[in-house]
Design a protein around this motif. Structure first.
Motif, mmCIF file in Angstrom:
data_model
loop_
_atom_site.group_PDB
_atom_site.id
_atom_site.type_symbol
_atom_site.label_atom_id
_atom_site.label_comp_id
_atom_site.label_asym_id
_atom_site.label_seq_id
_atom_site.Cartn_x
_atom_site.Cartn_y
_atom_site.Cartn_z
ATOM 1 N N ARG A 180 -34.928 8.924 18.015
ATOM 2 C CA ARG A 180 -35.033 7.630 17.335
ATOM 3 C C ARG A 180 -34.104 6.581 17.937
ATOM 4 N NH1 ARG A 180 -35.085 9.918 11.058
ATOM 5 N NH2 ARG A 180 -37.127 10.948 11.197
ATOM 6 N N ARG A 181 -33.393 6.990 19.009
ATOM 7 C CA ARG A 181 -32.462 6.092 19.703
ATOM 8 C C ARG A 181 -31.413 5.525 18.737
ATOM 9 N NH1 ARG A 181 -34.381 5.249 24.767
ATOM 10 N NH2 ARG A 181 -36.618 5.638 25.119
ATOM 11 N N LYS A 182 -30.882 6.422 17.932
ATOM 12 C CA LYS A 182 -29.852 6.061 16.983
ATOM 13 C C LYS A 182 -28.547 6.766 17.348
ATOM 14 C CE LYS A 182 -32.833 5.107 12.997
ATOM 15 N NZ LYS A 182 -33.125 5.436 11.566
ATOM 16 N N PRO A 183 -27.412 6.254 16.857
ATOM 17 C CA PRO A 183 -26.125 6.914 17.144
ATOM 18 C C PRO A 183 -26.113 8.349 16.606
ATOM 19 C CG PRO A 183 -25.783 4.725 16.222
ATOM 20 C CD PRO A 183 -27.239 5.007 16.079
ATOM 21 N N LEU A 184 -25.412 9.212 17.318
ATOM 22 C CA LEU A 184 -25.359 10.619 16.916
ATOM 23 C C LEU A 184 -24.483 10.839 15.683
ATOM 24 C CD1 LEU A 184 -25.013 12.412 20.374
ATOM 25 C CD2 LEU A 184 -27.083 11.832 19.103
ATOM 26 N N GLY A 185 -23.524 9.976 15.484
ATOM 27 C CA GLY A 185 -22.615 10.176 14.363
ATOM 28 C C GLY A 185 -21.543 11.199 14.702
ATOM 29 N N ASP A 186 -20.500 11.215 13.913
ATOM 30 C CA ASP A 186 -19.390 12.131 14.154
ATOM 31 C C ASP A 186 -19.806 13.571 13.864
ATOM 32 O OD1 ASP A 186 -17.795 9.966 14.785
ATOM 33 O OD2 ASP A 186 -17.042 9.752 12.728
ATOM 34 N N SER A 187 -19.158 14.491 14.558
ATOM 35 C CA SER A 187 -19.410 15.909 14.308
ATOM 36 C C SER A 187 -18.950 16.272 12.900
ATOM 37 C CB SER A 187 -18.661 16.777 15.323
ATOM 38 O OG SER A 187 -18.705 18.145 14.937
ATOM 39 N N PRO A 188 -19.738 17.059 12.169
ATOM 40 C CA PRO A 188 -19.333 17.463 10.813
ATOM 41 C C PRO A 188 -18.322 18.603 10.821
ATOM 42 C CG PRO A 188 -21.447 18.443 11.347
ATOM 43 C CD PRO A 188 -21.082 17.576 12.521
ATOM 44 N N PHE A 189 -18.009 19.131 12.004
ATOM 45 C CA PHE A 189 -17.181 20.333 12.092
ATOM 46 C C PHE A 189 -15.721 19.996 12.367
ATOM 47 C CE2 PHE A 189 -21.405 21.673 13.808
ATOM 48 C CZ PHE A 189 -21.804 22.358 12.671
ATOM 49 N N THR A 190 -14.850 20.704 11.691
ATOM 50 C CA THR A 190 -13.430 20.619 11.992
ATOM 51 C C THR A 190 -13.090 21.673 13.034
ATOM 52 O OG1 THR A 190 -11.224 20.530 10.993
ATOM 53 C CG2 THR A 190 -12.681 22.276 10.234
ATOM 54 N N SER A 191 -11.938 21.540 13.657
ATOM 55 C CA SER A 191 -11.529 22.500 14.680
ATOM 56 C C SER A 191 -11.274 23.871 14.051
ATOM 57 C CB SER A 191 -10.253 22.013 15.370
ATOM 58 O OG SER A 191 -9.700 23.027 16.183
ATOM 59 N N PHE A 192 -11.732 24.903 14.742
ATOM 60 C CA PHE A 192 -11.496 26.256 14.227
ATOM 61 C C PHE A 192 -10.010 26.610 14.268
ATOM 62 C CE2 PHE A 192 -11.920 30.897 13.916
ATOM 63 C CZ PHE A 192 -12.821 30.959 12.859
ATOM 64 N N ALA A 193 -9.245 25.876 15.071
ATOM 65 C CA ALA A 193 -7.799 26.103 15.109
ATOM 66 C C ALA A 193 -7.180 25.882 13.734
ATOM 67 C CB ALA A 193 -7.150 25.186 16.149
ATOM 68 N N GLU A 194 -7.745 24.951 12.961
ATOM 69 C CA GLU A 194 -7.241 24.708 11.613
ATOM 70 C C GLU A 194 -7.532 25.893 10.703
ATOM 71 O OE1 GLU A 194 -7.910 20.795 9.877
ATOM 72 O OE2 GLU A 194 -8.588 20.081 11.828
ATOM 73 N N VAL A 195 -8.651 26.565 10.929
ATOM 74 C CA VAL A 195 -8.978 27.768 10.164
ATOM 75 C C VAL A 195 -7.960 28.869 10.470
ATOM 76 C CG1 VAL A 195 -10.740 29.522 9.699
ATOM 77 C CG2 VAL A 195 -11.419 27.157 10.157
ATOM 78 N N VAL A 196 -7.660 29.020 11.757
ATOM 79 C CA VAL A 196 -6.673 30.027 12.173
ATOM 80 C C VAL A 196 -5.313 29.724 11.562
ATOM 81 C CG1 VAL A 196 -5.461 31.032 14.147
ATOM 82 C CG2 VAL A 196 -7.905 30.523 14.312
ATOM 83 N N GLN A 197 -4.937 28.441 11.572
ATOM 84 C CA GLN A 197 -3.649 28.053 10.992
ATOM 85 C C GLN A 197 -3.605 28.363 9.497
ATOM 86 O OE1 GLN A 197 -2.791 23.865 11.382
ATOM 87 N NE2 GLN A 197 -0.618 24.127 10.971
ATOM 88 N N GLU A 198 -4.691 28.081 8.801
ATOM 89 C CA GLU A 198 -4.757 28.383 7.370
ATOM 90 C C GLU A 198 -4.662 29.885 7.131
ATOM 91 O OE1 GLU A 198 -7.516 26.421 4.115
ATOM 92 O OE2 GLU A 198 -8.582 28.085 5.080
ATOM 93 N N TYR A 199 -5.336 30.660 7.983
ATOM 94 C CA TYR A 199 -5.287 32.124 7.869
ATOM 95 C C TYR A 199 -3.856 32.623 8.086
ATOM 96 C CZ TYR A 199 -6.083 37.035 9.012
ATOM 97 O OH TYR A 199 -6.019 38.406 9.051
ATOM 98 N N GLN A 200 -3.167 32.074 9.073
ATOM 99 C CA GLN A 200 -1.801 32.507 9.361
ATOM 100 C C GLN A 200 -0.856 32.168 8.212
ATOM 101 O OE1 GLN A 200 -1.293 30.481 13.128
ATOM 102 N NE2 GLN A 200 -1.791 32.322 14.308
ATOM 103 N N SER A 201 -1.097 31.047 7.542
ATOM 104 C CA SER A 201 -0.248 30.685 6.405
ATOM 105 C C SER A 201 -0.491 31.592 5.201
ATOM 106 C CB SER A 201 -0.493 29.220 6.013
ATOM 107 O OG SER A 201 -1.801 29.045 5.507
#
Length: 282
Positions: free
Chosen positions: A23-44
């Motif tokens: 549709r020749r429209k902007p892709l928009g921002d990715s809905p995903f956060t970095s998995f590094a944040e998941v790892v950090q949360e797991y470590q905490s």
């Protein structure tokens, strides 16, 4: 490597990108956060008060786990060392009135139709094994209330779910007991199954935490590529120790997939289990 939640989210994002480009429209921002944040949360979580509370729960809850059952017979064919061992699959497509009946019966005792369906699987395992105390492995997402809800990656945790069931019990009674068990386990789903094995002294032994697997797959697999419907086909899954029972609910219809270890089952065995389970459920 991803789990079922991540696969569905990534597939939807691909469809969104395709549609935007067409549709020749902007892709928009990715809905995903970095998995590094998941790892950090797991470590905490490691060493936290929350982990200690979860450990205390599991040490008490799992100290007398029933002996795992298997639906395969001891005479099953031996493993084929050189062959690629892909699990066997058999799908049971049930009429809409099955799920309608489960929902109606469940409403009387304030459980969901899905919990009624899961209780029916436990009833089948009881009928086939004669065991009155059962434990199955169930995957838990570990995403609600976590940064992992916005990340793509494997965080699923397979934990033992127990149920005591007697021949005289109504299905609704079994579903009520199962709902209470699921509620308790969901609150403690962050605790690693492998750590639980260590806590129980099972590492290095042949003893498993559970017998068959029961997997409720409530993901939305529908894809829209600019008005063209995408169809998801499951080509492969992870290893299956004995048997896995997958439940899908889509548009009010219940579908059950039986996935069997090909070194323990053949197509005839799996077909027989499918017919028996369909007969019980219907």
């Amino acid at each position: 490597m991803v789990d079922g939640f991540s696969f569905a989210a990534i597939a939807r994002r691909i469809a969104e990108i395709y549609t935007a480009l067409r549709r020749r429209k902007p892709l928009g921002d990715s809905p995903f956060t970095s998995f590094a944040e998941v790892v950090q949360e797991y470590q905490s979580y490691e060493g936290s008060k929350a982990q200690e509370a979860d450990r205390f729960f599991w040490q008490d809850h799992a100290q007398n786990l029933p002996t795992p059952i298997a639906l395969s017979q001891p005479s099953a064919k031996p493993p084929q060392a050189e062959a690629v061992s892909l699990p066997l699959r058999r799908r049971i497509s049930l009429p809409p009135d099955v799920m309608t009946a489960f929902e109606a019966q469940g409403a009387v005792v304030r459980v969901s139709g899905v919990e009624m369906a899961m209780a029916a699987v436990f009833a089948y395992l009881h009928r086939m094994s004669g065991a009155t105390r059962l434990t199955v492995g169930m995957p838990f997402m570990r995403r609600m209330g976590s940064i992992a809800l916005f990340a793509a990656g494997p965080v699923v945790n397979v934990l033992p779910v127990q149920l005591s069931i007697e021949p005289s019990m109504l299905l609704s009674e079994a579903a009520t007991a199962l709902a209470l068990e699921l509620r308790a386990v969901r609150r403690r789903q962050r605790y690693e199954a492998e750590q639980l094995r260590r806590d129980l002294g099972l590492v290095g032994s042949d003893r498993s935490l559970y017998g068959p697997m029961l997997n409720l797959k409530m993901f939305d697999y529908r894809l829209d590529f600019e008005g063209v419907a995408g169809v998801t086909h499951q080509l492969a899954s992870g290893p299956v120790e004995d048997m896995e029972v997958d439940l899908y609910v889509d548009d009010g219809r219940l579908t059950i997939d039986l996935v069997g270890n090909c070194d323990r089952y053949d197509n005839q065995n799996l077909e027989l289990h499918a017919k028996r389970l369909a007969c019980l459920v219907e």
